[in-house]
Design a protein around this motif. Sequence first.
Motif, PDB file in Angstrom:
ATOM      1  N   LEU A  38      71.340  34.451  85.486  1.00 16.94           N
ATOM      2  CA  LEU A  38      71.465  33.169  85.621  1.00 16.94           C
ATOM      3  C   LEU A  38      72.503  32.261  84.611  1.00 16.94           C
ATOM      4  CD1 LEU A  38      67.900  31.987  85.800  1.00 16.94           C
ATOM      5  CD2 LEU A  38      69.311  32.130  87.837  1.00 16.94           C
ATOM      6  N   GLY A  39      72.882  33.280  83.618  1.00 18.63           N
ATOM      7  CA  GLY A  39      73.604  32.760  82.558  1.00 18.63           C
ATOM      8  C   GLY A  39      73.334  31.507  81.813  1.00 18.63           C
ATOM      9  N   ALA A  44      66.519  30.211  82.589  1.00 16.02           N
ATOM     10  CA  ALA A  44      65.738  31.379  82.464  1.00 16.02           C
ATOM     11  C   ALA A  44      64.370  31.267  81.949  1.00 16.02           C
ATOM     12  CB  ALA A  44      66.391  32.541  81.477  1.00 16.02           C
ATOM     13  N   GLU A  45      63.923  29.978  81.106  1.00 14.31           N
ATOM     14  CA  GLU A  45      62.916  29.642  80.563  1.00 14.31           C
ATOM     15  C   GLU A  45      62.118  29.140  81.589  1.00 14.31           C
ATOM     16  OE1 GLU A  45      61.445  30.753  77.937  1.00 14.31           O
ATOM     17  OE2 GLU A  45      62.950  31.036  76.351  1.00 14.31           O
ATOM     18  N   LEU A  97      81.065  28.129  81.690  1.00 10.01           N
ATOM     19  CA  LEU A  97      80.676  29.384  80.764  1.00 10.01           C
ATOM     20  C   LEU A  97      79.115  29.731  80.536  1.00 10.01           C
ATOM     21  CD1 LEU A  97      83.493  29.223  77.998  1.00 10.01           C
ATOM     22  CD2 LEU A  97      83.280  30.685  79.923  1.00 10.01           C
ATOM     23  N   PRO A  98      78.638  30.703  80.528  1.00 13.16           N
ATOM     24  CA  PRO A  98      77.330  30.852  80.318  1.00 13.16           C
ATOM     25  C   PRO A  98      76.845  30.124  79.093  1.00 13.16           C
ATOM     26  CG  PRO A  98      78.347  33.134  80.596  1.00 13.16           C
ATOM     27  CD  PRO A  98      79.502  32.042  80.320  1.00 13.16           C
ATOM     28  N   MET A 121      81.099  39.897  80.241  1.00 18.98           N
ATOM     29  CA  MET A 121      80.175  40.506  81.142  1.00 18.98           C
ATOM     30  C   MET A 121      79.456  39.291  82.038  1.00 18.98           C
ATOM     31  SD  MET A 121      79.381  42.887  83.261  1.00 18.98           S
ATOM     32  CE  MET A 121      79.684  44.335  82.484  1.00 18.98           C
ATOM     33  N   LEU A 122      79.003  38.267  81.472  1.00 15.22           N
ATOM     34  CA  LEU A 122      78.357  37.393  82.112  1.00 15.22           C
ATOM     35  C   LEU A 122      79.408  36.347  83.133  1.00 15.22           C
ATOM     36  CD1 LEU A 122      75.783  36.066  79.558  1.00 15.22           C
ATOM     37  CD2 LEU A 122      75.194  37.354  81.626  1.00 15.22           C
ATOM     38  N   VAL A 123      80.515  36.403  82.602  1.00 15.38           N
ATOM     39  CA  VAL A 123      81.754  35.529  83.387  1.00 15.38           C
ATOM     40  C   VAL A 123      81.888  36.648  84.479  1.00 15.38           C
ATOM     41  CG1 VAL A 123      84.006  35.029  83.310  1.00 15.38           C
ATOM     42  CG2 VAL A 123      82.601  34.429  81.483  1.00 15.38           C
TER      43      VAL A 123
END
Length: 307
Positions: A38-39, A44-45, A97-98, A121-123
């Motif tokens: 999800l970034g 995520a929580e 951006l993450p 990497m997340l990008v």
Amino acid sequence: MSERAERTTDTAEPPLDSATEAFLAHRNLLFTVAYEMLGSAADAEDVLQETWLRWVGVDPGTVREERAYLVRIVTRQALDRLRALGRRKESYVGPWLPEPLLTAPDVAEDVELADSVSMAMLVVLETLQPIERAVFVLREVFDLDYDEIAEAVDKTPVAVRQIAHRARAHVAARRPRGIASPAETRAALQAFQRAVETGDLQSLLDILAPDVVALSDGGGIRHALLRPVVGVGKVARLLAVGWWKRDAERSVELVQVNGGPGLLVRVNGELDGVLAVRVDDGYVTGLYHVRNPEKLSRVDRQTAVSR
């Protein structure tokens, strides 16, 4: 029974049930899976909360392996959330951006984990389709076998192999060049910090790679770049005269951001943003500047990530 013994008994924590123990044992792993898909730590929580609610309703007798079962639940929930996020990002102001995380120093020692949660990497993962991203993360980062991934994403193992191959090629063509040694990273970051603090153009030209890329995310709330800035000359001038408020009291603090080097930037004592720095071959190759205050809630404490 003595009064002291009675007080001890009354205040003792009740034992955890097996479902809670299993969830807590794998919580950091589940968070990392969701975050890499999800970034966004906040999303995520939320996914972890949804995973927990489904997990406590599962008949333990139907679970062969707790870790795999929990990963399957969190993957499905994250996929649903990822599709919803895609619609939300379409109306986002400027580059997305993450959400940056402060991570413990030992995360950087796990090279593969640090690379997988890095801003760079997340990008890259943002350029994958949701199902490709899920398959890539589960296979390349967490080394799940194709049968496990197939169950998690509701595809056949043959289809998962094809998706994994396609995602791997896509990421390989776009991923950062390599991973710098800790010594190279420290030296480059210290030189970069000095150059940023002084605004010295020549020092910036010396430490930035020729094809350095700078991105920033203000979310329409804070001033930020509306498109990437590419090239050593443009990025150096941006840092020297355009990015920082020279008329304000500004400070930068070295930190670990997403398993790599970064700076916390404060203006007049208030947190202004987080700058994640990518280092390759002793030069700064990527700058990821997050100023959106809605994405800065995790930089006041370390977040645990694991494989």
